[in-house]
Design a protein around this motif. Structure first.
Motif, short mmCIF file in Angstrom:
data_model
loop_
_atom_site.label_atom_id
_atom_site.label_comp_id
_atom_site.label_asym_id
_atom_site.label_seq_id
_atom_site.Cartn_x
_atom_site.Cartn_y
_atom_site.Cartn_z
N MET A 1 0.88 -1.23 0.04
CA MET A 1 0.02 0.01 0.00
C MET A 1 0.88 1.34 -0.16
SD MET A 1 -2.32 1.71 2.80
CE MET A 1 -3.43 0.36 3.19
N VAL A 3 0.69 5.26 0.51
CA VAL A 3 -0.12 6.21 1.38
C VAL A 3 0.40 7.73 1.07
CG1 VAL A 3 -1.22 6.90 3.48
CG2 VAL A 3 -0.79 4.49 3.24
N THR A 57 -2.37 4.55 -3.43
CA THR A 57 -3.74 4.13 -3.42
C THR A 57 -4.63 4.64 -2.32
OG1 THR A 57 -2.66 2.47 -1.68
CG2 THR A 57 -2.61 1.75 -4.15
N ASN A 58 -4.01 5.12 -0.98
CA ASN A 58 -4.70 5.80 -0.11
C ASN A 58 -4.12 7.03 0.05
OD1 ASN A 58 -5.34 3.04 -0.06
ND2 ASN A 58 -5.68 3.16 2.23
N VAL A 60 -4.65 10.26 2.98
CA VAL A 60 -5.20 10.91 4.37
C VAL A 60 -5.05 12.21 4.39
CG1 VAL A 60 -4.95 10.47 6.79
CG2 VAL A 60 -4.61 8.55 5.31
N CYS A 89 -8.53 6.21 -5.71
CA CYS A 89 -8.07 6.06 -4.53
C CYS A 89 -9.07 6.18 -3.39
CB CYS A 89 -6.90 7.28 -4.56
SG CYS A 89 -5.56 7.31 -5.72
N LEU A 90 -8.51 5.76 -2.19
CA LEU A 90 -9.50 5.82 -1.07
C LEU A 90 -8.87 7.05 -0.15
CD1 LEU A 90 -9.15 2.20 0.39
CD2 LEU A 90 -11.25 3.49 -0.70
N GLN A 92 -9.45 9.68 3.01
CA GLN A 92 -9.95 9.98 4.41
C GLN A 92 -9.38 11.17 4.94
OE1 GLN A 92 -8.53 6.55 6.90
NE2 GLN A 92 -8.56 7.62 8.92
N GLU A 151 -2.07 5.58 9.05
CA GLU A 151 -2.77 4.98 8.07
C GLU A 151 -1.99 3.42 7.55
OE1 GLU A 151 -5.77 3.71 5.36
OE2 GLU A 151 -5.68 4.90 7.08
N SER A 152 -0.89 3.87 7.10
CA SER A 152 0.12 2.73 6.82
C SER A 152 0.23 1.69 7.98
CB SER A 152 1.55 3.33 6.51
OG SER A 152 2.43 2.07 6.06
N ALA A 155 -3.33 -0.28 8.36
CA ALA A 155 -3.55 -1.05 7.12
C ALA A 155 -2.52 -2.24 7.18
CB ALA A 155 -2.98 -0.47 5.78
#
Length: 158
Positions: A1, A3, A57-58, A60, A89-90, A92, A151-152, A155
């Motif tokens: 992942m 981030v 991919t993510n 924050v 992409c997610l 948050q 976040e990393s 996950a």
């Protein structure tokens, strides 16, 4: 992942990319000009560059308290969310209060900075510069790094 942490603002933005628990990028970018559609597009281009270049991919986004949201900041966040979702992409949003609840050793911004430097020692020179400055220029970068780190870590444990 992979981030991307962003500490968002209409004048100063902090960025951090963490992949496989390794800090790849940590920067601060400033734009002092007045808010305009051109500035919005310029900031979106900057975000786009990070997302594409680092195959994110993510995302924050550390935001200020909701009571400190301006119309320009709302517009910027909405545009970033729209772009990121189009890219799959997610996204948050988080605040300093949420960061403190996730990492109890962080009680204020100085603790946040110390935690980030202890976790990623290559940022010690930025910490030293920040301590010398009257206004902590790199704080946005440290905020972006902590949200990407949290976040990393989250996950990895799932």
């Amino acid at each position: 992942m992979r981030v991307l942490g962003i500490s968002i603002g209409t004048r100063r933005n902090g960025f951090a990319v963490i992949a496989d628990n390794v800090l790849e990028v940590a920067h601060v970018r400033s734009r002092r000009d007045r808010w305009s559609p051109k500035k919005l597009q310029s900031l979106l281009t900057l975000y786009t560059r990070y997302i594409r270049r680092h195959h994110i991919t993510n995302i924050v986004v550390k935001t200020p308290k909701h009571s400190h949201f301006t119309a320009a900041l709302k517009q910027l966040i909405k545009a970033l969310e729209t772009y990121a979702k189009e890219r799959g992409c997610l996204v948050q949003l988080t605040t300093i209060e949420h960061i403190k609840s996730q990492e109890p050793s962080i009680k204020n911004r100085n603790h946040l900075r110390e935690f980030v430097v202890a976790t990623y020692p290559k940022l010690v020179d930025k910490k030293d510069k920040d301590i010398k400055n009257r206004q902590p220029y790199y704080m946005k970068m440290f905020e972006a790094t902590i949200v990407a780190h949290l976040e990393s870590s989250r996950a990895r444990t799932e």
